[in-house]
Design a protein around this motif. Structure first.
Motif, short mmCIF file in Angstrom:
data_model
loop_
_atom_site.label_atom_id
_atom_site.label_comp_id
_atom_site.label_asym_id
_atom_site.label_seq_id
_atom_site.Cartn_x
_atom_site.Cartn_y
_atom_site.Cartn_z
N ARG A 119 0.83 -1.21 0.00
CA ARG A 119 0.00 0.00 0.00
C ARG A 119 0.86 1.26 0.00
NH1 ARG A 119 -0.99 3.13 4.00
NH2 ARG A 119 -0.37 1.59 5.57
N SER A 145 1.03 4.08 -3.14
CA SER A 145 0.47 5.40 -2.85
C SER A 145 1.51 6.52 -2.89
CB SER A 145 -0.22 5.40 -1.48
OG SER A 145 0.71 5.12 -0.46
N SER A 146 2.77 6.19 -3.16
CA SER A 146 3.84 7.19 -3.13
C SER A 146 4.51 7.30 -4.50
CB SER A 146 4.89 6.82 -2.07
OG SER A 146 6.05 7.60 -2.20
#
Length: 427
Positions: free
Chosen positions: A225, A229-230
Motif C-alpha cells: 500500500r 500510494s507514493s
C-alpha cells in the motif's frame, strides 16, 4: 588506539562518534555477503545443470515465493520490535542452512534439493540484504548515509571477495554440505553486530527512534500500500525494475553462452568464481576511492545515473559484437557499477522516508519488484526469441530503455534532495 581511530576517520570521512558503528556495520555486511558468496558459485552451476531453458521457471518460483513471503514479513514486522525482527530474520535463514546440510548430507532427492536451493538462495540474498539496508537507513541520517554507505558497502565487497576463496579452500577438506554450516556461523556473527548497532542507535543514533523497543505497527499489506500510494517510491520501483530487466537479459545470455563454450561443470564453476572475484576486487577499490569523491564532485545524481549511462554504451557494444567476451566484460562493468555506486545511492533514497516505509515498502520493492522483473524478463526473452528475434536486436532495443533509466536516476536524486531539505530526517 586514538591514532588508529584518526586513520580510520581520515580514510572514511567518518566523525569520531561514527567510527564504532561504522566498524560494526562493515563487519555485519562482510559476514553477510561472505556467507552468501560461499554458496553462490554452487547456485550458478546448478542453474546450468538444471538446464538453461528452465531458468524462467526457477525465476518464477523465486518471484512467487517472495509474493508469499513479503506480506508475512509485513505481518511479523508490524508486531515485534526492530531488534527482535532483525534477529528473527537471520535465525530463520540460519535454521534453513542447517536443514540443507542435513538433506544434502543424506543425499535425499538431490535433483529436487538442488532446484529448491537455487530458489532459496535467490530469496535469501534479496531478503537479508534488503533487511540490512533497511537497518542502515534507519540508524544513520541522510547526511551520514551519503558519506558512509559506500564504506559500509565496501565491507560487503570484502566479504564477497573472501567468500569464493573460502569455498575454494574448504572444498578440499570438507564436503559441499559443510559450506551450509559455515554460512550459518557467519549469520551468527551478524546477530552480534545487530545487537551492538541497535544499542548504539538507541543511545547515540541520529535518526529519531519512535518509542524504542516497540513494534512499528501497521498491517501486513502496508508495504504494498505504501509503495503504490507514493510517487517517490514508485519511481524507485521503476528504477529497480529497469535495472533488473537489463541485468536478467545479460544473465540469461551469458549463461547460455557459457554453457555452449565451456564443457565441464568444473570449468564453468571456476569461470563464475573468477568473474565474481574480479567484480568484487574492482568493486571494493571503487567503493573506497571513487564513489565518495565522484558524489562530492558531481553530486548525488551522478551515482544514480552512472549505471544507466554505462549500460547505454554496453548494450550498443553487444549489439555490434554479441560474443561471450563482450558479455563477460559488460557484466563485470555492470555489477561493479551496481554494487559500488548505484546500490549505496539507492539506499540513501530510503533515508528520507518513514520507518514503516524503510522496512515494509523497501522490503517489497527489493524483493517482489526485483524478482518480478527477473521472472517477467525471463519469459519475455524466451517469447521474443521464439519470434525469431535474436540477442543483438534485443540489445539495441535496450539502449533507449537505458536512456529512460538514466532520467529516472536524475529525477529520484532531485526528489531526495527536496525531501531532505523540506522535512529533514523523518521519525
Amino acid at each position: 588506539m586514538s591514532g588508529s581511530r584518526g586513520t580510520i576517520q581520515a580514510i572514511t570521512g567518518a566523525d569520531a562518534a561514527e567510527v564504532r558503528p561504522l566498524g560494526w556495520s562493515f563487519l555485519y555486511f562482510f559476514c553477510l555477503l561472505c556467507g552468501y558468496y560461499i554458496l553462490r558459485p554452487v547456485r550458478d552451476e546448478m542453474a546450468i545443470e538444471g538446464g538453461v531453458q528452465h531458468l524462467p521457471w526457477m525465476m518464477t518460483a523465486t518471484f512467487v515465493t517472495l509474493l508469499v513471503a513479503t506480506p508475512l514479513f509485513g505481518y511479523v514486522s508490524a508486531r515485534i520490535p526492530r531488534d527482535r525482527l532483525l534477529l528473527a530474520v537471520y535465525a530463520f535463514f540460519a535454521s534453513h542452512l542447517v536443514g540443507f546440510f542435513v538433506l544434502m548430507s543424506s543425499h535425499v532427492t538431490p535433483h529436487w534439493i538442488a532446484r529448491v536451493f537455487f530458489v532459496w538462495l535467490s530469496v535469501f540474498n534479496l531478503f537479508v540484504v534488503s533487511v540490512f539496508w533497511s537497518f542502515m537507513a534507519d540508524i544513520f541520517r541522510p547526511e551520514q548515509g551519503t558519506r558512509l554507505f559506500s564504506i559500509i558497502a565496501a565491507g560487503g565487497s570484502t566479504g564477497a571477495m573472501v567468500g569464493p576463496l573460502v569455498t575454494t579452500g574448504l572444498t578440499y577438506v570438507i564436503p559441499i554440505p559443510g559450506l551450509m554450516l559455515v554460512s550459518a556461523a557467519l549469520l551468527g556473527v551478524c546477530w552480534w553486530c545487530i545487537r551492538a548497532l541497535d544499542h548504539w542507535s538507541k543511545q547515540h543514533g541520529g535518526q529519531v527512534v519512535d518509542r524504542p523497543g516497540r513494534a512499528m505497527g501497521g498491517s501486513m499489506w502496508a508495504g504494498i500500500r505504501l509503495t503504490l500510494s507514493s510517487p517517490y517510491l514508485l519511481g524507485i520501483c521503476a528504477y529497480l525494475f529497469v535495472l533488473t530487466t537489463t541485468a536478467t537479459f545479460l544473465y540469461l545470455e551469458q549463461t547460455r553462452l557459457v554453457s555452449e563454450h565451456v564443457a565441464s561443470p568444473q570449468g564453468r564453476t571456476r569461470l563464475f568464481a573468477i568473474v565474481d572475484l574480479v567484480v568484487n576486487v574492482i568493486t571494493f577499490l571503487t567503493q573506497l576511492f571513487m564513489t565518495g569523491p565522484m558524489i562530492n564532485r558531481f553530486g548525488f545524481a551522478s551515482a544514480l545515473v552512472f549505471l544507466p549511462a554505462a549500460s547505454v554504451v554496453g548494450f550498443a557494444v553487444i549489439g555490434v559484437m554479441p560474443v561471450l567476451l563482450a558479455f563477460l566484460l559488460f557484466t563485470i562493468v555492470r555489477r561493479v557499477g551496481e554494487y559500488a555506486i548505484a546500490k549505496p545511492a539507492r539506499e540513501v533514497l530510503f533515508t528520507v522516508v518513514g520507518r514503516e516505509e524503510k522496512y515494509k515498502a523497501k522490503n517489497f520493492i527489493d524483493t517482489a519488484v526485483s524478482r518480478g522483473g527477473d521472472a517477467a524478463t525471463g519469459w519475455m526473452v524466451n517469447g521474443i526469441k521464439a519470434l525469431g528475434i535474436g540477442a543483438t536486436q534485443i540489445a539495441w532495443a535496450l539502449v533507449p530503455l537505458a536512456c529512460l533509466w538514466a532520467y529516472l536516476g536524475w529525477f529520484l536524486a532531485r526528489q531526495e534532495e527536496r525531501r531532505r531539505l523540506r522535512h529533514g530526517p523523518p521519525a
